[in-house]
Motif scaffolding. Structure first.
Motif, PDB file in Angstrom:
ATOM      1  N   LYS A 201       0.831  -1.205   0.000  1.00 20.77           N
ATOM      2  CA  LYS A 201       0.000   0.000   0.000  1.00 20.77           C
ATOM      3  C   LYS A 201       0.864   1.253   0.000  1.00 20.77           C
ATOM      4  CE  LYS A 201      -4.168  -1.867   2.133  1.00 20.77           C
ATOM      5  NZ  LYS A 201      -5.057  -1.834   3.297  1.00 20.77           N
ATOM      6  N   GLN A 202       1.954   1.221   0.769  1.00 22.35           N
ATOM      7  CA  GLN A 202       2.843   2.375   0.833  1.00 22.35           C
ATOM      8  C   GLN A 202       3.505   2.612  -0.530  1.00 22.35           C
ATOM      9  OE1 GLN A 202       5.948   1.974   3.745  1.00 22.35           O
ATOM     10  NE2 GLN A 202       6.180   4.179   3.965  1.00 22.35           N
ATOM     11  N   LYS A 203       3.918   1.547  -1.191  1.00 20.33           N
ATOM     12  CA  LYS A 203       4.529   1.683  -2.511  1.00 20.33           C
ATOM     13  C   LYS A 203       3.523   2.189  -3.532  1.00 20.33           C
ATOM     14  CE  LYS A 203       8.321  -1.534  -1.988  1.00 20.33           C
ATOM     15  NZ  LYS A 203       9.011  -2.704  -2.491  1.00 20.33           N
ATOM     16  N   GLN A 204       2.269   1.746  -3.415  1.00 21.05           N
ATOM     17  CA  GLN A 204       1.240   2.221  -4.332  1.00 21.05           C
ATOM     18  C   GLN A 204       1.000   3.709  -4.141  1.00 21.05           C
ATOM     19  OE1 GLN A 204      -2.004  -0.447  -3.442  1.00 21.05           O
ATOM     20  NE2 GLN A 204      -1.534  -1.778  -5.182  1.00 21.05           N
ATOM     21  N   LYS A 205       1.006   4.169  -2.883  1.00 19.87           N
ATOM     22  CA  LYS A 205       0.832   5.592  -2.616  1.00 19.87           C
ATOM     23  C   LYS A 205       1.982   6.384  -3.221  1.00 19.87           C
ATOM     24  CE  LYS A 205      -1.803   5.412   1.684  1.00 19.87           C
ATOM     25  NZ  LYS A 205      -1.769   5.684   3.135  1.00 19.87           N
ATOM     26  N   LEU A 206       3.205   5.882  -3.041  1.00 21.65           N
ATOM     27  CA  LEU A 206       4.374   6.558  -3.603  1.00 21.65           C
ATOM     28  C   LEU A 206       4.302   6.576  -5.124  1.00 21.65           C
ATOM     29  CD1 LEU A 206       7.284   5.214  -1.353  1.00 21.65           C
ATOM     30  CD2 LEU A 206       6.315   7.513  -1.372  1.00 21.65           C
ATOM     31  N   SER A 207       3.893   5.470  -5.693  1.00 22.66           N
ATOM     32  CA  SER A 207       3.785   5.368  -7.145  1.00 22.66           C
ATOM     33  C   SER A 207       2.737   6.335  -7.678  1.00 22.66           C
ATOM     34  CB  SER A 207       3.434   3.939  -7.541  1.00 22.66           C
ATOM     35  OG  SER A 207       3.269   3.840  -8.927  1.00 22.66           O
ATOM     36  N   LYS A 208       1.602   6.423  -6.994  1.00 25.92           N
ATOM     37  CA  LYS A 208       0.556   7.365  -7.395  1.00 25.92           C
ATOM     38  C   LYS A 208       1.072   8.790  -7.305  1.00 25.92           C
ATOM     39  CE  LYS A 208      -4.022   5.451  -6.635  1.00 25.92           C
ATOM     40  NZ  LYS A 208      -5.214   5.486  -5.805  1.00 25.92           N
ATOM     41  N   GLY A 209       1.767   9.101  -6.216  1.00 25.22           N
ATOM     42  CA  GLY A 209       2.325  10.437  -6.030  1.00 25.22           C
ATOM     43  C   GLY A 209       3.317  10.776  -7.129  1.00 25.22           C
TER      44      GLY A 209
ATOM     45  N   ALA B  57       2.919  13.744 -14.251  1.00 22.99           N
ATOM     46  CA  ALA B  57       1.878  14.321 -15.099  1.00 22.99           C
ATOM     47  C   ALA B  57       1.885  15.834 -14.971  1.00 22.99           C
ATOM     48  CB  ALA B  57       0.510  13.756 -14.713  1.00 22.99           C
ATOM     49  N   ASN B  58       2.032  16.348 -13.756  1.00 22.60           N
ATOM     50  CA  ASN B  58       2.099  17.794 -13.555  1.00 22.60           C
ATOM     51  C   ASN B  58       3.335  18.370 -14.211  1.00 22.60           C
ATOM     52  OD1 ASN B  58      -0.263  17.860 -12.097  1.00 22.60           O
ATOM     53  ND2 ASN B  58       0.750  17.717 -10.106  1.00 22.60           N
ATOM     54  N   LEU B  59       4.451  17.681 -14.124  1.00 14.88           N
ATOM     55  CA  LEU B  59       5.685  18.137 -14.742  1.00 14.88           C
ATOM     56  C   LEU B  59       5.525  18.179 -16.251  1.00 14.88           C
ATOM     57  CD1 LEU B  59       8.631  18.956 -14.365  1.00 14.88           C
ATOM     58  CD2 LEU B  59       9.245  16.551 -14.463  1.00 14.88           C
ATOM     59  N   ASP B  60       4.919  17.152 -16.840  1.00 12.62           N
ATOM     60  CA  ASP B  60       4.679  17.129 -18.275  1.00 12.62           C
ATOM     61  C   ASP B  60       3.786  18.288 -18.696  1.00 12.62           C
ATOM     62  OD1 ASP B  60       6.233  14.879 -18.558  1.00 12.62           O
ATOM     63  OD2 ASP B  60       4.541  13.484 -18.637  1.00 12.62           O
ATOM     64  N   LEU B  61       2.733  18.540 -17.926  1.00 11.94           N
ATOM     65  CA  LEU B  61       1.835  19.648 -18.250  1.00 11.94           C
ATOM     66  C   LEU B  61       2.562  20.978 -18.154  1.00 11.94           C
ATOM     67  CD1 LEU B  61      -1.461  18.601 -16.445  1.00 11.94           C
ATOM     68  CD2 LEU B  61      -1.052  18.684 -18.904  1.00 11.94           C
TER      69      LEU B  61
END
Length: 75
Positions: free
Chosen positions: A41-49, A55-59
């Motif tokens: 779960k912690q890795k999934q949160k990090l991955s989502k972040g 995505a924000n950087l690309d935008l």
């Protein structure tokens, strides 16, 4: 009859010991499972972040980039 009772008693003791060992093993496996689940779960949160940041950087890069690389050599 007494001999049979003694045998049943010994079998019962053996079953109780096995049951205790299996219970301890199940508790250990459950503990490991919970730790792995928490880690996942912690890795999934990090991955989502990270994916949100990417995505924000690309935008941000696409909105601030005004130079078209195809037009660089047209002088």
């Amino acid at each position: 009859m007494e001999k049979m009772n003694s045998q049943l008693y010994l079998q019962n003791c053996y079953i109780i010991r096995q049951n205790e060992m299996l219970r301890k093993k199940a508790q250990q496996l459950n503990k490991e499972n919970q730790a792995l689940l928490s880690e996942l779960k912690q890795k999934q949160k990090l991955s989502k972040g990270n994916s949100n940041q990417n995505a924000n950087l690309d935008l941000n890069l696409s909105s601030t980039s005004t130079t078209n690389p195809m037009n660089l050599n047209k002088n």
